[in-house]
Design a protein around this motif. Structure first.
Motif, short mmCIF file in Angstrom:
data_model
loop_
_atom_site.label_atom_id
_atom_site.label_comp_id
_atom_site.label_asym_id
_atom_site.label_seq_id
_atom_site.Cartn_x
_atom_site.Cartn_y
_atom_site.Cartn_z
N VAL A 1 -5.01 1.35 2.77
CA VAL A 1 -3.92 0.39 2.57
C VAL A 1 -3.89 -0.55 3.77
O VAL A 1 -3.93 -0.11 4.92
N GLY A 2 -3.83 -1.84 3.48
CA GLY A 2 -3.67 -2.86 4.51
C GLY A 2 -2.41 -3.66 4.23
O GLY A 2 -1.80 -3.52 3.16
N PHE A 3 -2.03 -4.51 5.18
CA PHE A 3 -0.76 -5.21 5.07
C PHE A 3 -0.87 -6.68 5.40
O PHE A 3 -1.54 -7.07 6.35
N VAL A 4 -0.17 -7.48 4.59
CA VAL A 4 0.11 -8.88 4.89
C VAL A 4 1.63 -8.94 4.96
O VAL A 4 2.31 -8.64 3.97
N SER A 5 2.15 -9.25 6.13
CA SER A 5 3.61 -9.23 6.29
C SER A 5 4.09 -10.61 6.72
O SER A 5 3.33 -11.41 7.25
N TYR A 6 5.36 -10.83 6.45
CA TYR A 6 5.95 -12.11 6.85
C TYR A 6 7.41 -11.90 7.21
O TYR A 6 8.06 -10.96 6.76
N GLY A 7 7.87 -12.80 8.05
CA GLY A 7 9.26 -12.78 8.51
C GLY A 7 9.44 -13.88 9.53
O GLY A 7 8.56 -14.70 9.76
N SER B 1 9.14 -12.02 14.06
CA SER B 1 8.48 -10.72 14.16
C SER B 1 7.27 -10.62 13.25
O SER B 1 6.54 -9.64 13.32
N ILE B 2 7.04 -11.59 12.41
CA ILE B 2 5.97 -11.66 11.41
C ILE B 2 5.92 -10.41 10.52
O ILE B 2 4.88 -10.07 9.95
N GLY B 3 7.03 -9.73 10.39
CA GLY B 3 7.12 -8.59 9.50
C GLY B 3 6.59 -7.28 10.05
O GLY B 3 6.43 -6.31 9.31
N MET B 4 6.33 -7.21 11.34
CA MET B 4 5.70 -6.01 11.89
C MET B 4 6.61 -4.78 11.88
O MET B 4 6.11 -3.65 11.82
N HIS B 5 7.92 -4.96 11.91
CA HIS B 5 8.82 -3.79 11.79
C HIS B 5 8.64 -3.15 10.41
O HIS B 5 8.61 -1.92 10.29
N ALA B 6 8.51 -3.98 9.39
CA ALA B 6 8.29 -3.46 8.03
C ALA B 6 6.96 -2.72 7.95
O ALA B 6 6.88 -1.64 7.37
N VAL B 7 5.92 -3.29 8.54
CA VAL B 7 4.60 -2.66 8.51
C VAL B 7 4.62 -1.32 9.23
O VAL B 7 4.07 -0.33 8.73
N MET C 1 -4.71 6.07 3.75
CA MET C 1 -5.26 5.72 5.06
C MET C 1 -4.92 4.26 5.35
O MET C 1 -5.41 3.38 4.66
N THR C 2 -4.04 4.01 6.30
CA THR C 2 -3.70 2.63 6.63
C THR C 2 -4.70 2.10 7.65
O THR C 2 -5.06 2.78 8.60
N VAL C 3 -5.17 0.87 7.41
CA VAL C 3 -6.13 0.27 8.34
C VAL C 3 -5.38 -0.32 9.53
O VAL C 3 -4.19 -0.63 9.46
N ARG C 4 -6.09 -0.45 10.63
CA ARG C 4 -5.48 -0.85 11.90
C ARG C 4 -4.95 -2.27 11.87
O ARG C 4 -3.83 -2.54 12.29
N GLN D 1 7.02 0.78 9.52
CA GLN D 1 7.67 1.78 8.66
C GLN D 1 6.81 2.13 7.45
O GLN D 1 6.75 3.28 7.03
N LEU D 2 6.12 1.13 6.89
CA LEU D 2 5.25 1.40 5.74
C LEU D 2 4.07 2.30 6.13
O LEU D 2 3.63 3.11 5.32
N ARG D 3 3.58 2.17 7.35
CA ARG D 3 2.50 3.05 7.79
C ARG D 3 2.94 4.51 7.71
O ARG D 3 2.18 5.39 7.29
N THR D 4 4.17 4.78 8.12
CA THR D 4 4.70 6.15 8.06
C THR D 4 4.79 6.63 6.61
O THR D 4 4.41 7.77 6.30
#
Length: 184
Positions: free
Chosen positions: A104-110, A113-119, A132-135, A121-124
């Motif tokens: 699983v990878g992520f494209v976040s927005y905000g 913070s560019i959505g990194m708080h959401a990412v 397996m979340t990618v770096r 939490q999603l990793r957890t």
């Protein structure tokens, strides 16, 4: 080699969301890559109940089927109040075994913070589902507007890196799942 089946999940269902625009932009980037079979999975198009029933609804079965068919995922998520939206958590919880041993990878927005708080939490959450979340990820600051110049170059590098990591892990985990069942 059979292309890797990548599902791009647009995680916000909020009216007026930026997620559909950002998700479709990312889909365009991903579809230009060789070796990927890219599918859009927009949560706004699924009828997922607010309360999970004892028996899955047709919408729940349809979403879980999309997750089962995919071999890798990119979750496009906003950051709402330093977290990800409830609609995304509800959808994630509709499936369980279907996420296991897949990247699983992520494209976040905000804003800022560019959505990194959401990412974070999603990793957890995805770790608990044995995914397996990618770096690396792609982050979009909504205050910057459309990326141009140096920002466009940086975000393009982020997209390439994310897709490279997902493809590598997706193929490795595909081979692993075909060689032996995932044990959890």
């Amino acid at each position: 080699m059979t292309p890797l089946r990548l599902a791009v999940i647009i995680g916000s269902t909020r009216e007026g969301r930026a997620g559909d625009r950002i998700g479709r932009w990312f889909l365009g980037q991903a579809r230009r890559r060789a070796g990927l079979d890219v599918r859009e999975v927009d949560l706004a198009r699924y009828d997922l109940p607010a309360v999970l029933p004892a028996e899955p609804t047709p919408g729940m079965r349809e979403f879980a089927g999309q997750v089962a068919r995919a071999e890798a995922f990119v979750v496009v998520t906003p950051e709402y109040n330093h977290s990800f939206p409830a609609s995304l958590k509800q959808a994630i919880d509709v499936a369980y075994d279907e996420w296991q041993a897949k990247p699983v990878g992520f494209v976040s927005y905000g804003c800022r913070s560019i959505g990194m708080h959401a990412v974070d939490q999603l990793r957890t959450v995805f770790t608990a589902l044995h995914a397996m979340t990618v770096r690396d990820s792609v982050g979009v600051d909504l205050l910057d507007g459309e990326p141009t110049g140096h920002a466009e170059e940086r975000i393009g590098q982020d997209v390439r890196l994310l897709l490279d990591e997902l493809r590598w892990w997706g193929l490795a985990l595909r081979e692993g799942r075909s060689a032996r069942p995932y044990a959890c």
